[in-house]
Design a protein around this motif. Structure first.
Motif, mmCIF file in Angstrom:
data_model
loop_
_atom_site.group_PDB
_atom_site.id
_atom_site.type_symbol
_atom_site.label_atom_id
_atom_site.label_comp_id
_atom_site.label_asym_id
_atom_site.label_seq_id
_atom_site.Cartn_x
_atom_site.Cartn_y
_atom_site.Cartn_z
ATOM 1 N N GLU A 180 0.975 -1.236 -0.214
ATOM 2 C CA GLU A 180 0.028 0.014 0.021
ATOM 3 C C GLU A 180 0.779 1.259 -0.092
ATOM 4 O O GLU A 180 1.601 1.405 0.839
ATOM 5 C CB GLU A 180 -1.051 -0.057 1.342
ATOM 6 N N GLY A 181 0.620 2.167 -1.014
ATOM 7 C CA GLY A 181 1.591 3.483 -0.910
ATOM 8 C C GLY A 181 2.516 3.312 -1.750
ATOM 9 O O GLY A 181 3.341 4.045 -2.088
ATOM 10 N N GLY A 182 2.933 2.150 -2.313
ATOM 11 C CA GLY A 182 3.949 1.875 -2.986
ATOM 12 C C GLY A 182 4.081 1.692 -4.420
ATOM 13 O O GLY A 182 4.893 1.793 -5.180
ATOM 14 N N ALA A 184 2.565 4.572 -7.846
ATOM 15 C CA ALA A 184 2.007 6.027 -8.286
ATOM 16 C C ALA A 184 2.088 6.332 -9.702
ATOM 17 O O ALA A 184 3.182 5.458 -10.275
ATOM 18 C CB ALA A 184 2.281 7.081 -7.381
ATOM 19 N N GLY A 225 4.917 4.230 7.871
ATOM 20 C CA GLY A 225 4.094 3.364 7.568
ATOM 21 C C GLY A 225 4.595 2.082 7.943
ATOM 22 O O GLY A 225 5.760 1.505 7.801
#
Length: 436
Positions: A180-182, A184, A225
């Motif tokens: 998650e968040g890795g 974009a 995180g």
């Protein structure tokens, strides 16, 4: 009314109160009659309900109400007569074995302590000072310029360098799995500004538009995180666009865009210096005030009322829940938070409040209206329309009370600094600004 006060332990007291039964009965009767005049009930005209019926329906609740009122009134009258400074609410219970035609009660409560403040000339306080240097002014101008920078696209064969705005796609995996968040697309950041982790910036620096690169990235153990903290990820980054930054010149146009009254470079620097000096003053006051308060607590002897500590713990708990709610946590008001985690902070606040109050009382350090007005004017000076800010403060008693509290603490700070053994210490502007 007969009153007996006993000392139980430290700040705890027990008061025995006696009240004539007739006093209670007379008040109950008076309240029931008043209630009867307006009471409505089927089968009776308004105000014509028999007293017996009124008493049957409301007698118990009125009796309970009168007992609470009369006993509470008797307690606080007796406490005032005995010159007792009551901390918190008393625990009142009826006592058996009262004389005929009398009711007896016991009230267990705490009193505020006697505060003994040691010799302040022996207190040691480190007082810091800071000068607004030319370097601080230059640094602030650079920040203002960066806030107003523009960007233009670099040629495709140009390498990314610090200060450029880079647009990238990236994907990170840990053990072959995206986290998650890795990932974009079209993600923008300023290279060298510290927005991204060091390894990410180092990998991107020198890349050209259209290039891709894979590299390992080790997340710090204290990374926000938690799922990836302390782990190493494999990242692939693709540079899609590189834009060079253009900073505005330091000239009259910049000063004018910032709303400086004297729209010149000299006026800009003078305005920045004035604002920095104001900020430095407030930060120095806060730091030196904290040092003084530490010295005061160290020099004071007192017992803490448990009722005051419990009340402060409850306020801190409610504040924590309100903060969690503001951060978006669901059902924050129902969240279980052990009160004891706030106990050290609550004890310090109560201790400090009692010590400051005693110092203010003994040395007449109360905030004057002139001091309050001057502080409000100082707070308002940094705003575009100071007069409106001043009206905002003076239109609300709670806001004004907060200002009064700050001024009072400043008075205490100055009083202690004038007596204590003060060690002067100069710190740099950057050191002061870096401190919370």
């Amino acid at each position: 009314m007969a009153v007996v006060v006993e000392t139980l332990e430290k700040l705890e007291r027990k008061m025995t109160l006696s009240l004539p039964v007739q006093v209670i009965q007379s008040e109950v009767s008076a309240r029931l009659k008043k209630l009867a005049r307006t009471m409505k009930m089927d089968g009776f005209r308004p105000g014509k309900v028999p007293m017996q019926v009124v008493a049957q329906r409301y007698g118990y609740s009125v009796q309970y109400e009168v007992m609470n009122d009369k006993v509470g009134e008797a307690f606080f009258n007796a406490a005032n007569e005995a010159k007792l400074r009551v901390a918190g609410q008393p625990k009142i219970s009826e006592k058996e074995g009262a004389p005929e035609n009398e009711l007896s009660f016991e009230a267990v409560f705490e009193v505020f302590p006697e505060v003994k403040i040691g010799d302040l000339t022996e207190a040691e306080v480190e007082k810091i000072s800071t000068e607004v240097s030319e370097a601080a002014i230059e640094k602030t101008i650079d920040i203002l310029r960066k806030q107003r920078r523009t960007f233009s696209q670099r040629p495709h064969d140009a390498a990314a360098q610090d200060g450029d705005r880079v647009t990238v796609d990236f994907e990170g995996k840990i053990d072959g799995e995206t986290f998650e968040g890795g990932k974009a697309e079209d993600f923008q950041f300023i290279l060298g500004d510290g927005q991204m982790l060091k390894e990410f910036e180092e990998a991107t620096r020198g890349m050209k538009t259209g290039e891709s690169k894979t590299f390992p990235l080790a997340f710090p153990a204290d990374y926000h995180g938690k799922d990836v903290a302390g782990k190493t990820a494999d990242f692939m980054v693709t540079v899609k666009k590189i834009e060079a930054a253009h900073l505005p010149e330091v000239n009259e146009a910049l000063a004018k865009s910032l709303g400086i009254e004297d729209a010149s470079v000299e006026g800009l620097r003078a305005d920045i210096k004035k604002n920095l000096e104001r900020e430095v003053k407030f930060r120095l006051q806060a730091r030196n005030k904290a040092a003084v308060m530490d010295a005061l607590v160290a020099k004071a002897e007192l017992d803490l009322p448990n009722a005051s500590v419990q009340a402060e713990m409850q306020r801190l708990l409610e504040g924590a829940r309100a903060d969690l709610k503001q951060r978006g946590m669901k059902d924050a008001e129902k969240m279980t938070i052990p009160e004891d985690v706030f106990k050290p902070q609550a004890e310090r606040r109560v201790r400090l409040g009692l010590v400051v109050s005693e110092l203010v009382r003994a040395n007449e350090l109360q905030a004057t209206m002139d001091q309050i007005k001057a502080h409000v004017q100082e707070l308002a000076a940094s705003y575009e329309k100071p007069s409106e800010v001043e009206r905002w403060y003076f239109s609300d008693q709670n806001r004004l009370a907060e200002v009064e509290g700050v001024v009072l603490e400043n008075n205490v700070t100055n009083f202690v600094l004038a007596k204590a053994k003060v060690t002067e210490k100069a710190v740099t502007f950057d050191e002061l600004m870096a401190q919370n």
